[in-house]
Design an enzyme around this catalytic site. Structure first.
Site, PDB file in Angstrom:
ATOM      1  N   ARG A  15      -4.481  -5.164 -10.077  1.00 49.27           N
ATOM      2  CA  ARG A  15      -3.500  -6.064 -10.673  1.00 49.27           C
ATOM      3  C   ARG A  15      -3.886  -7.516 -10.382  1.00 49.27           C
ATOM      4  O   ARG A  15      -4.752  -7.793  -9.549  1.00 49.27           O
ATOM      5  CB  ARG A  15      -2.106  -5.766 -10.122  1.00 49.27           C
ATOM      6  CG  ARG A  15      -1.519  -4.442 -10.574  1.00 49.27           C
ATOM      7  CD  ARG A  15      -0.215  -4.118  -9.872  1.00 49.27           C
ATOM      8  NE  ARG A  15      -0.422  -3.810  -8.458  1.00 49.27           N
ATOM      9  CZ  ARG A  15       0.550  -3.494  -7.606  1.00 49.27           C
ATOM     10  NH1 ARG A  15       1.808  -3.482  -8.017  1.00 49.27           N
ATOM     11  NH2 ARG A  15       0.277  -3.217  -6.342  1.00 49.27           N
ATOM     12  N   LYS A  75      -0.289  -8.406  -4.002  1.00 47.14           N
ATOM     13  CA  LYS A  75      -0.134  -7.778  -2.697  1.00 47.14           C
ATOM     14  C   LYS A  75      -0.132  -8.806  -1.571  1.00 47.14           C
ATOM     15  O   LYS A  75      -0.526  -9.954  -1.748  1.00 47.14           O
ATOM     16  CB  LYS A  75      -1.244  -6.758  -2.469  1.00 47.14           C
ATOM     17  CG  LYS A  75      -1.138  -5.534  -3.364  1.00 47.14           C
ATOM     18  CD  LYS A  75       0.204  -4.828  -3.229  1.00 47.14           C
ATOM     19  CE  LYS A  75       0.404  -4.192  -1.865  1.00 47.14           C
ATOM     20  NZ  LYS A  75       1.736  -3.530  -1.753  1.00 47.14           N
ATOM     21  N   TYR A  94       4.318 -10.053  -3.087  1.00 51.02           N
ATOM     22  CA  TYR A  94       4.907  -9.012  -2.250  1.00 51.02           C
ATOM     23  C   TYR A  94       4.412  -9.205  -0.818  1.00 51.02           C
ATOM     24  O   TYR A  94       3.235  -9.474  -0.589  1.00 51.02           O
ATOM     25  CB  TYR A  94       4.491  -7.618  -2.729  1.00 51.02           C
ATOM     26  CG  TYR A  94       5.167  -7.166  -3.997  1.00 51.02           C
ATOM     27  CD1 TYR A  94       6.544  -6.982  -4.053  1.00 51.02           C
ATOM     28  CD2 TYR A  94       4.422  -6.888  -5.140  1.00 51.02           C
ATOM     29  CE1 TYR A  94       7.169  -6.562  -5.217  1.00 51.02           C
ATOM     30  CE2 TYR A  94       5.032  -6.457  -6.308  1.00 51.02           C
ATOM     31  CZ  TYR A  94       6.406  -6.289  -6.347  1.00 51.02           C
ATOM     32  OH  TYR A  94       7.011  -5.864  -7.506  1.00 51.02           O
ATOM     33  N   HIS A  96       6.381  -7.387   2.322  1.00 55.44           N
ATOM     34  CA  HIS A  96       6.717  -6.198   3.116  1.00 55.44           C
ATOM     35  C   HIS A  96       6.443  -6.450   4.598  1.00 55.44           C
ATOM     36  O   HIS A  96       5.646  -5.767   5.243  1.00 55.44           O
ATOM     37  CB  HIS A  96       5.931  -4.984   2.620  1.00 55.44           C
ATOM     38  CG  HIS A  96       6.147  -4.657   1.175  1.00 55.44           C
ATOM     39  ND1 HIS A  96       7.340  -4.150   0.707  1.00 55.44           N
ATOM     40  CD2 HIS A  96       5.324  -4.779   0.093  1.00 55.44           C
ATOM     41  CE1 HIS A  96       7.250  -3.955  -0.607  1.00 55.44           C
ATOM     42  NE2 HIS A  96       6.046  -4.342  -0.997  1.00 55.44           N
ATOM     43  N   GLU A 118       9.878  -8.695  -3.025  1.00 50.69           N
ATOM     44  CA  GLU A 118      10.703  -7.506  -2.798  1.00 50.69           C
ATOM     45  C   GLU A 118      12.088  -7.813  -2.256  1.00 50.69           C
ATOM     46  O   GLU A 118      12.947  -6.922  -2.229  1.00 50.69           O
ATOM     47  CB  GLU A 118       9.987  -6.515  -1.869  1.00 50.69           C
ATOM     48  CG  GLU A 118       9.914  -6.932  -0.410  1.00 50.69           C
ATOM     49  CD  GLU A 118       8.708  -7.796  -0.096  1.00 50.69           C
ATOM     50  OE1 GLU A 118       8.470  -8.085   1.090  1.00 50.69           O
ATOM     51  OE2 GLU A 118       7.989  -8.215  -1.042  1.00 50.69           O
ATOM     52  N   ASP A 162      21.065  11.454  -2.125  1.00 51.03           N
ATOM     53  CA  ASP A 162      21.395  10.045  -1.902  1.00 51.03           C
ATOM     54  C   ASP A 162      22.671   9.989  -1.078  1.00 51.03           C
ATOM     55  O   ASP A 162      23.460  10.949  -1.064  1.00 51.03           O
ATOM     56  CB  ASP A 162      21.574   9.304  -3.234  1.00 51.03           C
ATOM     57  CG  ASP A 162      21.436   7.800  -3.085  1.00 51.03           C
ATOM     58  OD1 ASP A 162      20.370   7.269  -3.426  1.00 51.03           O
ATOM     59  OD2 ASP A 162      22.397   7.149  -2.609  1.00 51.03           O
ATOM     60  N   VAL A 203      13.309   5.954  -0.048  1.00 50.07           N
ATOM     61  CA  VAL A 203      14.407   5.230   0.588  1.00 50.07           C
ATOM     62  C   VAL A 203      14.027   3.764   0.774  1.00 50.07           C
ATOM     63  O   VAL A 203      12.869   3.436   1.021  1.00 50.07           O
ATOM     64  CB  VAL A 203      14.760   5.877   1.933  1.00 50.07           C
ATOM     65  CG1 VAL A 203      13.612   5.754   2.915  1.00 50.07           C
ATOM     66  CG2 VAL A 203      16.022   5.269   2.533  1.00 50.07           C
ATOM     67  N   LEU A 204      15.006   2.894   0.639  1.00 48.38           N
ATOM     68  CA  LEU A 204      14.740   1.456   0.779  1.00 48.38           C
ATOM     69  C   LEU A 204      15.935   0.748   1.376  1.00 48.38           C
ATOM     70  O   LEU A 204      17.067   0.907   0.905  1.00 48.38           O
ATOM     71  CB  LEU A 204      14.414   0.828  -0.579  1.00 48.38           C
ATOM     72  CG  LEU A 204      14.262  -0.691  -0.589  1.00 48.38           C
ATOM     73  CD1 LEU A 204      13.006  -1.102   0.168  1.00 48.38           C
ATOM     74  CD2 LEU A 204      14.227  -1.243  -2.006  1.00 48.38           C
ATOM     75  N   ILE A 233       6.086   3.643   1.594  1.00 49.92           N
ATOM     76  CA  ILE A 233       5.051   3.345   2.582  1.00 49.92           C
ATOM     77  C   ILE A 233       4.839   1.843   2.768  1.00 49.92           C
ATOM     78  O   ILE A 233       4.486   1.387   3.858  1.00 49.92           O
ATOM     79  CB  ILE A 233       3.721   4.051   2.219  1.00 49.92           C
ATOM     80  CG1 ILE A 233       2.731   4.000   3.378  1.00 49.92           C
ATOM     81  CG2 ILE A 233       3.145   3.492   0.922  1.00 49.92           C
ATOM     82  CD1 ILE A 233       3.179   4.737   4.606  1.00 49.92           C
ATOM     83  N   ASP A 234       5.066   1.035   1.730  1.00 47.74           N
ATOM     84  CA  ASP A 234       4.926  -0.411   1.882  1.00 47.74           C
ATOM     85  C   ASP A 234       5.890  -0.961   2.933  1.00 47.74           C
ATOM     86  O   ASP A 234       5.629  -2.005   3.536  1.00 47.74           O
ATOM     87  CB  ASP A 234       5.171  -1.127   0.554  1.00 47.74           C
ATOM     88  CG  ASP A 234       3.930  -1.164  -0.326  1.00 47.74           C
ATOM     89  OD1 ASP A 234       2.821  -1.269   0.221  1.00 47.74           O
ATOM     90  OD2 ASP A 234       4.063  -1.063  -1.551  1.00 47.74           O
ATOM     91  N   ALA A 263      -0.494   2.818  -0.498  1.00 52.21           N
ATOM     92  CA  ALA A 263       0.400   1.667  -0.363  1.00 52.21           C
ATOM     93  C   ALA A 263       0.476   0.799  -1.605  1.00 52.21           C
ATOM     94  O   ALA A 263       1.359  -0.047  -1.706  1.00 52.21           O
ATOM     95  CB  ALA A 263      -0.034   0.821   0.830  1.00 52.21           C
ATOM     96  N   ASN A 264      -0.452   0.958  -2.526  1.00 52.33           N
ATOM     97  CA  ASN A 264      -0.388   0.164  -3.770  1.00 52.33           C
ATOM     98  C   ASN A 264      -0.563   1.086  -4.971  1.00 52.33           C
ATOM     99  O   ASN A 264      -1.460   0.924  -5.778  1.00 52.33           O
ATOM    100  CB  ASN A 264      -1.429  -0.958  -3.770  1.00 52.33           C
ATOM    101  CG  ASN A 264      -2.859  -0.446  -3.609  1.00 52.33           C
ATOM    102  OD1 ASN A 264      -3.102   0.554  -2.952  1.00 52.33           O
ATOM    103  ND2 ASN A 264      -3.806  -1.150  -4.208  1.00 52.33           N
ATOM    104  N   MET A 265       0.334   2.047  -5.080  1.00 52.63           N
ATOM    105  CA  MET A 265       0.244   3.041  -6.149  1.00 52.63           C
ATOM    106  C   MET A 265       0.145   2.422  -7.544  1.00 52.63           C
ATOM    107  O   MET A 265      -0.686   2.829  -8.352  1.00 52.63           O
ATOM    108  CB  MET A 265       1.440   3.995  -6.071  1.00 52.63           C
ATOM    109  CG  MET A 265       1.387   4.945  -4.892  1.00 52.63           C
ATOM    110  SD  MET A 265       2.880   5.956  -4.755  1.00 52.63           S
ATOM    111  CE  MET A 265       2.778   6.910  -6.275  1.00 52.63           C
TER     112      MET A 265
END
Length: 335
Positions: A15, A75, A94, A96, A118, A162, A203-204, A233-234, A263-265
């Site tokens: 990207r 990133k 981003y 994280h 994020e 959830d 989850v976030l 994972i990030d 980590a960067n799917m």
């Protein structure tokens, strides 16, 4: 303002922070835009396209980090990049930070103004700059775990857990009878784990390290050969046994359970991801460039939520709490 966009250097990250169209929009607003040569090749954007849009092409990242007032990336800056950051420079990408002490220390020591995609919010508490990449990662997580396009669409037996009853109601209505919904508690999670072929953790907690919802002990109750995909994972991952992997070497096994923790799917579908990301990041980049970061954040409290580091201080509460820094409210930075 002079705005720079270096080539991403994280493993298999194709990207780019600015598309030619975004660079052109910034240029039309009277800003200088510097693009590292080859930065857009991962999305099939050539140097010539950037030049036609009004950008300047520079060799290597050094001129960007040395001379640009704002650096726009995708990133988090890697260790070598962080050494080049300057005091007062705006970093827009981003980050994280909560699970990444080393990066946080470097950004604090550099004295940069770091605005994290994020943690920028929206009117109803949503995370609009994270959403498009979460959507891409969500689709890819099923492909990675089950070589399928969409679990529900292929008739898989899907259970969604959830802790928010309203979310469960909306999901249940959306999928009707095609997916089961369950309240996420220890018993229901354990039951789901014991029968699942594929578990996707998403989850976030905005800005904070993800809670560890699946312990190593629980892996023993899972079916051998089943797959864990950690989309969180990030933010450190939501499985106790998660560790970041790369597109080069995406999986590993623990106790017979396959883990996929790239980590960067979205970097694997670079063009789609880049344009989706630029659609939501460009308006804020324009506001910062046009008015300066302080005025832009004062005018937009949702953008102000994105400020994580400023003048050697941590200005995002969850990051400060997770890493043991004194929390300095954003309001102080904007005073």
């Amino acid at each position: 303002m002079r705005i720079g966009c270096p080539k991403e250097i994280k493993n298999h990250e194709y990207r780019v922070g600015l598309t030619p169209e975004s660079a052109g929009e910034l240029a039309r607003h009277g800003h200088e835009v510097w693009i590292e040569s080859g930065a857009g090749l991962g999305i099939d954007a050539t140097d010539a396209e950037y030049m036609a849009a009004g950008a300047r092409i520079v060799d290597g990242p050094d001129p960007i980090f040395a001379e640009c007032e704002m650096v726009v990336k995708v990133k988090e800056p890697q260790a070598g990049e962080r050494k080049k950051l300057r005091e007062g420079q705006i970093l827009y990408t981003y980050l994280h930070l909560a699970p990444d002490r080393e990066q946080t220390v470097d950004l604090v020591n550099a004295g940069v103004t770091a605005i994290a995609y994020e943690t920028v919010t929206g009117p109803h508490g949503q995370l609009p700059l994270l959403k498009p990449m979460s959507q891409v990662a969500g689709r890819m997580s099923v492909q990675a775990g089950a070589t399928a396009q969409m679990a529900v669409g292929l008739g898989a037996d899907v259970t969604i857990l959830d802790r928010d009853p309203e979310v469960l109601e909306k999901v249940g209505t959306h999928f009707e009878a095609r997916a089961a919904t369950r309240f996420s508690n220890a018993a229901n999670l354990q039951d789901a784990l014991s029968t699942a072929d594929l578990v996707i953790g998403a989850v976030l907690i905005p800005g904070a390290a993800a809670p560890k919802l699946v312990t190593r002990e629980q892996l023993k109750d899972m079916q051998q050969g089943s797959v864990l995909v950690d989309v969180a994972i990030d933010q450190g991952g939501c499985f106790e046994t998660s560790k970041p992997t790369t597109h080069d070497n995406p999986t590993y096994k623990i106790d017979g359970i396959v883990h996929y923790c790239v980590a960067n799917m979205p970097g694997a579908v670079a063009r789609t991801s880049t344009y989706a990301l630029n659609n939501v990041t460009l308006p804020h980049a324009l506001a910062i460039a046009d008015h300066g970061w302080k005025a832009a954040l004062r005018a937009n409290p949702y953008l102000a939520e994105g400020l994580n580091v400023w003048d050697g201080k941590v200005t995002y509460k969850a990051v400060a709490e997770d890493l043991g820094y004194e929390y300095v409210p954003v309001e102080k930075a904007l005073a």
